[in-house]
Motif scaffolding. Structure first.
Motif, PDB file in Angstrom:
ATOM      1  N   SER A 106     -41.130  15.129 -10.314  1.00  0.00           N
ATOM      2  CA  SER A 106     -39.765  15.942 -10.156  1.00  0.00           C
ATOM      3  C   SER A 106     -39.029  15.396  -8.815  1.00  0.00           C
ATOM      4  O   SER A 106     -39.819  14.628  -8.189  1.00  0.00           O
ATOM      5  N   PRO A 107     -37.717  15.796  -8.768  1.00  0.00           N
ATOM      6  CA  PRO A 107     -36.910  15.466  -7.440  1.00  0.00           C
ATOM      7  C   PRO A 107     -37.497  15.685  -6.025  1.00  0.00           C
ATOM      8  O   PRO A 107     -37.385  15.068  -5.356  1.00  0.00           O
ATOM      9  N   LEU A 108     -38.610  16.761  -6.235  1.00  0.00           N
ATOM     10  CA  LEU A 108     -39.266  17.095  -4.869  1.00  0.00           C
ATOM     11  C   LEU A 108     -40.539  16.481  -4.774  1.00  0.00           C
ATOM     12  O   LEU A 108     -41.230  16.768  -3.712  1.00  0.00           O
ATOM     13  N   SER A 109     -40.773  15.432  -5.622  1.00  0.00           N
ATOM     14  CA  SER A 109     -42.021  14.570  -5.414  1.00  0.00           C
ATOM     15  C   SER A 109     -41.866  13.249  -4.888  1.00  0.00           C
ATOM     16  O   SER A 109     -40.824  12.619  -5.161  1.00  0.00           O
ATOM     17  N   PRO A 110     -42.838  12.805  -4.008  1.00  0.00           N
ATOM     18  CA  PRO A 110     -42.462  11.298  -3.758  1.00  0.00           C
ATOM     19  C   PRO A 110     -42.661  10.210  -4.837  1.00  0.00           C
ATOM     20  O   PRO A 110     -42.253   9.067  -4.778  1.00  0.00           O
ATOM     21  N   VAL A 138     -43.789  18.359 -12.771  1.00  0.00           N
ATOM     22  CA  VAL A 138     -43.898  18.406 -11.349  1.00  0.00           C
ATOM     23  C   VAL A 138     -44.189  17.264 -10.715  1.00  0.00           C
ATOM     24  O   VAL A 138     -43.776  16.951  -9.741  1.00  0.00           O
ATOM     25  N   TYR A 168     -40.853  10.875  -7.578  1.00  0.00           N
ATOM     26  CA  TYR A 168     -39.928  11.085  -8.398  1.00  0.00           C
ATOM     27  C   TYR A 168     -39.543   9.880  -9.269  1.00  0.00           C
ATOM     28  O   TYR A 168     -38.963   8.718  -8.986  1.00  0.00           O
TER      29      TYR A 168
END
Length: 494
Positions: free
Chosen positions: A399-403, A396, A405
């Protein structure tokens, strides 16, 4: 056989319903045979204490001791194989036969447990310097007495004894022939408990290993026929074999798992309080963590891929010498099942470093009646889940949705998660709590037809310490004297 003596020792419980039927059975055996049954309510020293009591009770003219766990069933060739091994290695103090299992339907658990004998102990440098694994160990009685019996300093008294024997100039050998089969733990929880005991006990031996070596390096060797020399190469070969066998169930990723936890805590705290720092730098330790995980997974995968299962082939082919490789699928499933013990091998031994003792917990082998739902829940509770949780959190965070990433770390975290889920699925398939048979295509043991009970009607004393003796009381269930009760008020009844 004439001259053989069988001692049955039932210890450290007070459930009369469990041992009185066996006592009655022994009492009704042919009186020309030589079987002794003893029940011990509580004895200090765990299994080592019970074995030492048996050592004092046996015929003093006995030359060898064969240790057999109660759930093991001898195959027809067992006694002749033992006699042949003693003839082949007359000066050896310890001969260890493999442990094998007869539960049908748990193939992957068989493969994972038998990997130790099929691959690890089978290698020549270990085979010629084998430590004892407990059951179906053949021990020269005089050598054992010279050592003072089994040591209770470790939860794995068998491995401790093997190390001490080697350090006193005594030799050992692994005999790669299946002569008996036992029962697997019947629940995932019991399987995990058994593995914890093996790991903890072996690391207790490992923790004191070099101090033992130092104390014995200047001591007089006990074996009059010793062939272990003080040559540096030979001593290094024994150290290599000992450390290899003692660490077989252990992995050293524990420090990296702790680093993983600390890194996630720091990153989580930094995100919560919005620290003005370069957050991607905080991911650097995770690259080290996953590198260590990758090395561990690759090494274990390679070991399982090299396992040709010679002992399995021996059983399947009627002791044929032709060995064919098991399928890649079987090897992968055994490796996957092994990953369920990853956290145990990494972390459960750490308290040994600060001298913490743990009680000896026996592994029950009786079946439990459960519904499918309660069985599934019991499996979930029993399986270690730390690495799965850590990698889910990591996935998490990166992940690609995290700053933060990171494609590499995200791939690594997802891969470990999938491996742990696959490992759990393989374990569940083996412990699905359907009807599990306790037999295979192995030949069955011959029935015992010539055993007799010898019970002394008088009260004797067996010294356990300088200050306290153990009372031996004979009583008569039905009409025959069959039970000896040892009582030790200082013992812990586990």
């Amino acid at each position: 056989m004439a001259g053989d003596e069988i001692l049955i020792v039932d210890n450290n419980h007070t459930e009369t319903a469990l041992y009185e039927p066996l006592a009655t059975f022994c009492a009704e055996l042919d009186t020309r045979l030589n079987v002794h049954f003893y029940h011990i309510d509580a004895v200090a020293g765990f299994k080592a204490g019970a074995l030492n009591l048996a050592l004092g009770l046996m015929n003093p003219n006995a030359t060898h001791v064969v240790v057999v766990d109660s759930d093991y069933q001898a195959l027809p060739q067992a006694r002749s194989a033992i006699a042949a091994a003693i003839d082949d290695y007359p000066d050896y103090a310890l001969l260890q036969f493999p442990q094998f299992y007869r539960d049908a339907g748990r193939v992957d658990v068989h493969s994972e447990l038998n990997h130790y004998f099929n691959y690890h102990l089978y290698r020549p440098f270990n085979r010629q310097r084998a430590l004892s694994t407990g059951t179906y160990a053949i021990i020269r009685r005089s050598a054992l007495l010279d050592l003072g019996g089994w040591s209770g300093a470790s939860l794995t008294e068998d491995a401790q004894m093997g190390v001490l024997m080697h350090q006193h100039g005594l030799r050992s050998q692994f005999i790669p022939e299946v002569i008996a089969t036992g029962l697997l733990p019947t629940t995932v929880g019991d399987l995990m408990s058994q593995r914890r005991r093996w790991i903890y006990g072996n690391m207790q031996v490992f923790n004191s290993y070099f101090s033992i070596t130092s104390r014995l390096s200047t001591a007089t060797r006990l074996s009059p026929n010793r062939s272990i020399t003080n040559a540096l190469g030979e001593r290094l070969a024994y150290i290599r074999a000992h450390l290899s066998q003692l660490s077989a169930w252990v992995n050293f990723t524990g420090i990296f798992i702790l680093l993983h936890i600390c890194t996630l805590l720091i990153i989580g705290s930094a995100l919560l309080i919005n620290l003005n720092i370069r957050l991607p730098l905080l991911l650097t330790p995770l690259y080290v963590v996953y590198a260590s995980y990758g090395i561990f997974l690759t090494r274990r995968l390679w070991a399982y891929s090299q396992d040709r299962e010679p002992l399995n082939q021996q059983v399947r082919n009627g002791h044929s010498q032709s060995i064919s490789n098991p399928s890649i699928s079987n090897k992968l499933r055994a490796w996957a099942l092994h990953l369920n013990f990853w956290e145990l091998g990494a972390l459960s031994w750490l308290p040994v470093l600060w001298g913490r003792d743990k009680p000896f917990i026996c592994t029950p082998k009786q079946q439990y009646m459960r519904t499918r739902r309660t069985a599934w829940m019991a499996n979930i509770v029993a399986l270690p889940k730390l690495l799965l949780i850590l990698n889910m959190i990591t996935a998490v965070i990166v992940s690609p949705l995290s700053p933060l990433y990171s494609p590499i770390l995200f791939f690594c975290a997802i891969t470990v998660c999938l491996l742990k889920l696959w490992a759990a699925k393989v374990m569940f398939a083996n412990y699905n709590y359907g009807e599990v048979a306790t037999s295979t295509s192995l030949p069955s043991a011959k029935s015992v037809s010539n055993i007799r009970l010898v019970a002394n009607a008088k009260v004797t004393k067996i010294k356990l310490s300088k200050t306290k003796s153990t009372e031996v009381q004979i009583f008569k269930p039905k009409s025959k004297p069959v039970i000896s009760l040892f009582k030790d008020d200082n013992a812990v009844n586990q």
